[in-house]
Design an enzyme around this catalytic site. Structure first.
Site, short mmCIF file in Angstrom:
data_model
loop_
_atom_site.label_atom_id
_atom_site.label_comp_id
_atom_site.label_asym_id
_atom_site.label_seq_id
_atom_site.Cartn_x
_atom_site.Cartn_y
_atom_site.Cartn_z
N LYS A 1 0.83 -1.21 0.00
CA LYS A 1 0.00 0.00 0.00
C LYS A 1 0.86 1.26 0.00
CE LYS A 1 -2.45 -2.73 -0.52
NZ LYS A 1 -2.49 -4.20 -0.47
N GLU B 1 -2.73 -14.59 -17.43
CA GLU B 1 -3.62 -15.27 -16.48
C GLU B 1 -4.13 -16.58 -17.08
OE1 GLU B 1 -4.94 -15.04 -13.30
OE2 GLU B 1 -6.17 -16.76 -13.87
N HIS C 1 -23.24 15.35 2.91
CA HIS C 1 -23.10 15.83 1.54
C HIS C 1 -22.02 16.90 1.48
CE1 HIS C 1 -24.12 17.16 -2.49
NE2 HIS C 1 -24.06 18.40 -2.04
N ASP D 1 -3.99 -17.43 7.46
CA ASP D 1 -3.72 -18.02 6.14
C ASP D 1 -3.49 -19.52 6.19
OD1 ASP D 1 -3.82 -15.44 5.16
OD2 ASP D 1 -1.84 -15.48 4.23
N VAL E 1 -4.87 -10.71 -7.02
CA VAL E 1 -4.77 -9.45 -6.30
C VAL E 1 -3.34 -8.88 -6.35
CG1 VAL E 1 -5.57 -8.30 -4.24
CG2 VAL E 1 -6.42 -10.55 -4.76
P1 FAD Z 1 1.46 -14.33 8.16
O1 FAD Z 1 1.26 -12.89 8.07
O2 FAD Z 1 2.03 -15.05 7.00
O3 FAD Z 1 2.38 -14.56 9.44
C1 FAD Z 1 2.85 -15.80 9.81
C2 FAD Z 1 4.12 -15.61 10.61
O4 FAD Z 1 4.48 -16.86 11.18
C3 FAD Z 1 5.30 -15.17 9.78
O5 FAD Z 1 5.88 -14.04 10.37
C4 FAD Z 1 6.25 -16.35 9.80
O6 FAD Z 1 7.62 -15.95 9.82
C5 FAD Z 1 5.87 -17.02 11.10
N1 FAD Z 1 6.12 -18.46 11.14
C6 FAD Z 1 5.81 -19.40 10.21
N2 FAD Z 1 6.10 -20.63 10.66
C7 FAD Z 1 6.61 -20.47 11.90
C8 FAD Z 1 7.07 -21.37 12.89
N3 FAD Z 1 7.03 -22.69 12.71
N4 FAD Z 1 7.55 -20.85 14.05
C9 FAD Z 1 7.57 -19.50 14.28
N5 FAD Z 1 7.12 -18.62 13.38
C10 FAD Z 1 6.63 -19.10 12.22
N6 FAD Z 1 -4.32 -8.92 3.16
C11 FAD Z 1 -5.20 -7.93 3.41
O7 FAD Z 1 -6.13 -8.12 4.19
N7 FAD Z 1 -5.09 -6.70 2.81
C12 FAD Z 1 -4.08 -6.42 1.96
O8 FAD Z 1 -3.99 -5.31 1.45
C13 FAD Z 1 -3.14 -7.43 1.67
N8 FAD Z 1 -2.13 -7.20 0.83
C14 FAD Z 1 -1.21 -8.18 0.61
C15 FAD Z 1 -0.17 -7.92 -0.29
C16 FAD Z 1 0.76 -8.89 -0.56
C17 FAD Z 1 1.88 -8.59 -1.53
C18 FAD Z 1 0.68 -10.16 0.08
C19 FAD Z 1 1.71 -11.22 -0.18
C20 FAD Z 1 -0.35 -10.43 0.97
C21 FAD Z 1 -1.31 -9.45 1.23
N9 FAD Z 1 -2.38 -9.68 2.10
C22 FAD Z 1 -3.29 -8.69 2.31
C23 FAD Z 1 -2.55 -10.97 2.78
C24 FAD Z 1 -2.05 -10.88 4.24
O9 FAD Z 1 -0.71 -10.47 4.25
C25 FAD Z 1 -2.19 -12.23 4.91
O10 FAD Z 1 -3.50 -12.70 4.77
C26 FAD Z 1 -1.87 -12.13 6.39
O11 FAD Z 1 -0.56 -11.68 6.58
C27 FAD Z 1 -2.06 -13.50 7.06
O12 FAD Z 1 -1.75 -13.38 8.40
P2 FAD Z 1 -1.24 -14.66 9.23
O13 FAD Z 1 -0.99 -14.16 10.60
O14 FAD Z 1 -2.18 -15.78 9.03
O15 FAD Z 1 0.12 -15.10 8.53
P1 NAI Z 2 -4.57 -14.88 -6.17
O1 NAI Z 2 -5.16 -16.15 -5.75
O2 NAI Z 2 -5.26 -13.61 -5.85
O3 NAI Z 2 -4.36 -14.88 -7.74
C1 NAI Z 2 -3.57 -15.83 -8.39
C2 NAI Z 2 -3.94 -15.83 -9.85
O4 NAI Z 2 -2.98 -16.59 -10.54
C3 NAI Z 2 -5.30 -16.47 -10.13
O5 NAI Z 2 -6.06 -15.62 -10.94
C4 NAI Z 2 -4.94 -17.77 -10.80
O6 NAI Z 2 -5.92 -18.20 -11.72
C5 NAI Z 2 -3.65 -17.41 -11.50
N1 NAI Z 2 -2.77 -18.55 -11.79
C6 NAI Z 2 -2.53 -19.62 -11.00
N2 NAI Z 2 -1.66 -20.46 -11.62
C7 NAI Z 2 -1.34 -19.89 -12.81
C8 NAI Z 2 -0.50 -20.25 -13.87
N3 NAI Z 2 0.23 -21.37 -13.86
N4 NAI Z 2 -0.43 -19.44 -14.96
C9 NAI Z 2 -1.13 -18.28 -14.99
N5 NAI Z 2 -1.96 -17.90 -14.01
C10 NAI Z 2 -2.06 -18.67 -12.92
O7 NAI Z 2 -3.09 -14.90 -5.59
P2 NAI Z 2 -1.99 -13.78 -5.45
O8 NAI Z 2 -2.26 -12.63 -6.34
O9 NAI Z 2 -0.71 -14.50 -5.54
O10 NAI Z 2 -2.20 -13.29 -3.97
C11 NAI Z 2 -2.18 -14.23 -2.90
C12 NAI Z 2 -3.15 -13.85 -1.84
O11 NAI Z 2 -2.65 -12.74 -1.10
C13 NAI Z 2 -4.50 -13.38 -2.37
O12 NAI Z 2 -5.34 -14.47 -2.61
C14 NAI Z 2 -5.00 -12.55 -1.26
O13 NAI Z 2 -5.65 -13.36 -0.34
C15 NAI Z 2 -3.75 -11.98 -0.65
N6 NAI Z 2 -3.60 -10.58 -1.09
C16 NAI Z 2 -4.56 -9.69 -0.73
C17 NAI Z 2 -4.49 -8.38 -1.13
C18 NAI Z 2 -5.57 -7.46 -0.75
O14 NAI Z 2 -6.37 -7.82 0.11
N7 NAI Z 2 -5.67 -6.27 -1.33
C19 NAI Z 2 -3.37 -7.89 -1.93
C20 NAI Z 2 -2.45 -8.93 -2.31
C21 NAI Z 2 -2.56 -10.22 -1.87
#
Ligand code: FAD
Ligand code: NAI
Length: 474
Positions: free
Chosen positions: A60, A212, A453, A321, A192
């Site tokens: 972000k 995609e 508004h 997750d 996403v």
């Molecule tokens: P995580 O955030 O993955 O945290 C898990 C933690 O556990 C990690 O720090 C890891 O190091 C630790 N861990 C793993 N295994 C062990 C172990 N055995 N012992 C000790 N520690 C361990 N979600 C949104 O809602 N809004 C967004 O805008 C958004 N943007 C995103 C953008 C990107 C690029 C990505 C990749 C994800 C985005 N997400 C977004 C998804 C969001 O980041 C995840 O859904 C969220 O972080 C999940 O939280 P979590 O606590 O389940 O796991």
């Molecule tokens: P995603 O699940 O959103 O999208 C993955 C895309 O890749 C899908 O459209 C799928 O059909 C496509 N795909 C899969 N295999 C493929 C292949 N072999 N060739 C071409 N296309 C293929 O997963 P993404 O973007 O990796 O993000 C992971 C997760 O992180 C999201 O599902 C979301 O939960 C979280 N996230 C959330 C954000 C937010 O809330 N704004 C921002 C970024 C990530």
């Protein structure tokens, strides 16, 4: 001598750190272990998980900077603001983003201290049971806990035989840390991450092509929204190709070449300077030693849980997750709070049906509840109210009138079943819909509430009125 706690949380991401804080607030002796390889300035693993370190927050931050850059380049002049053509200093942009991450991750450590949560650096893995305690090895030491909350999150899925070096072939981590703007950027996966990261680098000047596999664009969203989004993103210059089959990928030191078959069966090749692979994420369960205690995982490696995040083992819970449901930070946090409250004998609750989804592109996209295609498939009789932001004075004043608000309500009860927004500040506007739906609200309820508004929220109000065919400004 083992350390002993009431609650041990494994993983310090949004699911884990929130669960730990809430458990401590409820009076439990609580610890949280974290194995993030990225250290903070004190040399300890950073808390905050994917979200704070390589996910929500840094993405972000870059989306904000690149949006300002695009505004300066393309919209200032039309509002009479004269500036010379802007240029981007990527290292400065990145340093600002890193500063936000450092501040927030340190903030979680401060919250742990305030709430008396013990942070134990190191990887947690089950060893077995000792009476009513679970034995977990964290780094070199053994920790005993009556209740264990697993919040180990997820990691990016990679393509088989395509090594990710985070320089030429990147996942989310590399995509957020590029040192310069690539001339040509390829993205595999129009989900996403693909859309958000593709937007960042396109705004800064990259020629971005997103490939995609699925035939439809954004099949998870309401198809009205998906169509509008595809139209707008294409107009902005993102090239999005759906229905492709990825073939051989050759990556060298200077670039990458992707062979693929297009939707109509043609063999194609895309040469790019860099590639982002964003094809979904997989749960982090390896290294947990689940077998030592008989913890049940499903065939996709996710921990099996019920609606209250209970695993098959008494006293072991899993959130975020690493379990079913959308991989979103706010969903992980809700589950973390729910579990801590259930451990305390309270009535924890997390309604997976009303977890809002947001994509932080421009315009933003946000939704909650059912899409029109879902309601049709389920045979639910519904009415729809749809209002374009073109009919909203605030959006016009902001120079940002693209998109619409669409509300779907039950034809019989008028209960709101879904709200889908593409437009300015959709991420903030969707909260009103979530509140209304959590309270079992009807479109009539929102229609009868006074909205300030001029605000963008008036478009939500008008969409509610439009459900009853009585919109006033459209
Ligand atoms: P995580 O955030 O993955 O945290 C898990 C933690 O556990 C990690 O720090 C890891 O190091 C630790 N861990 C793993 N295994 C062990 C172990 N055995 N012992 C000790 N520690 C361990 N979600 C949104 O809602 N809004 C967004 O805008 C958004 N943007 C995103 C953008 C990107 C690029 C990505 C990749 C994800 C985005 N997400 C977004 C998804 C969001 O980041 C995840 O859904 C969220 O972080 C999940 O939280 P979590 O606590 O389940 O796991
Ligand atoms: P995603 O699940 O959103 O999208 C993955 C895309 O890749 C899908 O459209 C799928 O059909 C496509 N795909 C899969 N295999 C493929 C292949 N072999 N060739 C071409 N296309 C293929 O997963 P993404 O973007 O990796 O993000 C992971 C997760 O992180 C999201 O599902 C979301 O939960 C979280 N996230 C959330 C954000 C937010 O809330 N704004 C921002 C970024 C990530």
């Amino acid at each position: 001598m083992s350390k002993q706690f009431d609650v041990l949380v494994i993983g310090g991401g949004p699911g884990g750190y929130v669960a730990a804080i809430r458990a401590a607030q409820l009076g439990f002796a609580t610890a949280c272990c974290e194995s993030n390889p990225y250290a903070d300035p004190k040399g300890e693993p950073r808390l905050g998980g994917t979200c704070l370190n390589v996910g929500c927050i840094p993405s972000k931050a870059l989306l904000h900077t690149s949006h300002l850059f695009e505004e300066a380049a393309h919209t200032f002049a039309g509002q009479g603001i004269k500036v010379s053509a802007p240029s981007i200093d990527v290292p400065v942009m990145k340093a600002r983003k890193d500063g936000v991450v450092t501040q927030l991750t340190a903030g979680i450590k401060g919250l742990f201290k305030k709430n008396k949560v013990t942070m134990i650096p190191g990887h947690g893995s089950f060893v077995g049971k000792d009476g009513e305690f679970y034995k977990v090895k964290v780094g070199g030491e053994e920790v005993l806990a009556k209740q264990v909350i697993i919040a180990t999150g997820s990691k990016p899925r990679h393509l088989p035989n395509v090594p990710v070096d985070q320089k030429i072939v990147m996942d989310n981590e590399g995509a957020l840390n590029q040192e310069s703007v690539p001339k040509k950027l390829a993205v595999i996966g129009a989900g996403v991450i693909g859309l958000e990261m593709g937007s960042v680098w396109r705004r800064l000047g990259s020629e971005v092509t997103i490939l995609e596999a699925l035939p439809d664009f954004m099949p998870f969203a309401d198809q009205d929204v998906a169509k509008e989004a595809l139209k707008l993103f294409t107009k902005q210059g993102l090239s999005i190709q759906t229905g492709v089959k990825i073939g051989e990928i050759k990556a060298g030191k200077k670039g990458v070449s992707i062979a693929y078959e297009s939707k109509d069966g043609k063999a194609e090749k895309l040469d790019a300077d860099r590639l982002i692979v964003s094809i979904g994420r997989i749960p982090n369960t390896d290294g947990l030693n689940a077998e030592a205690v008989g913890l049940k995982l499903n065939e996709r490696g996710m921990i099996e849980v019920d609606g209250h995040c209970r695993t098959n083992l008494p006293g072991v819970w899993a959130v975020g997750d690493v379990v079913r449901g959308p991989m979103l930070a706010h969903k992980a946090m809700e589950e973390g709070v729910m579990v801590a409250e259930l451990i305390a004998g309270q009535a924890g609750h997390c309604n997976l049906d009303l977890v809002p989804g947001v994509i932080y592109t421009a315009p933003e996209i946000a939704w909650v509840g059912k899409s029109e295609q879902q309601l049709k498939a389920e045979g639910v009789a519904y009415k729809a109210g749809k209002i374009p932001f073109l009919a909203n004075g605030r959006a016009l004043g902001m120079g940002d009138p693209s998109g619409f608000v669409k509300m779907l309500a039950c034809a019989k009860t008028d209960c709101i079943l879904g709200v889908h927004i593409i437009g300015p500040n959709a991420s903030e506007l969707i909260s009103e819909a979530v509140v209304a739906m959590e309270f079992g609200g009807a479109s009539e309820d929102l229609a009868r509430i006074c909205h300030a508004h001029p605000t963008l929220s008036e478009a939500v109000h008008e969409a509610a009125l439009a459900c009853d065919k009585r919109a006033l400004h459209f």
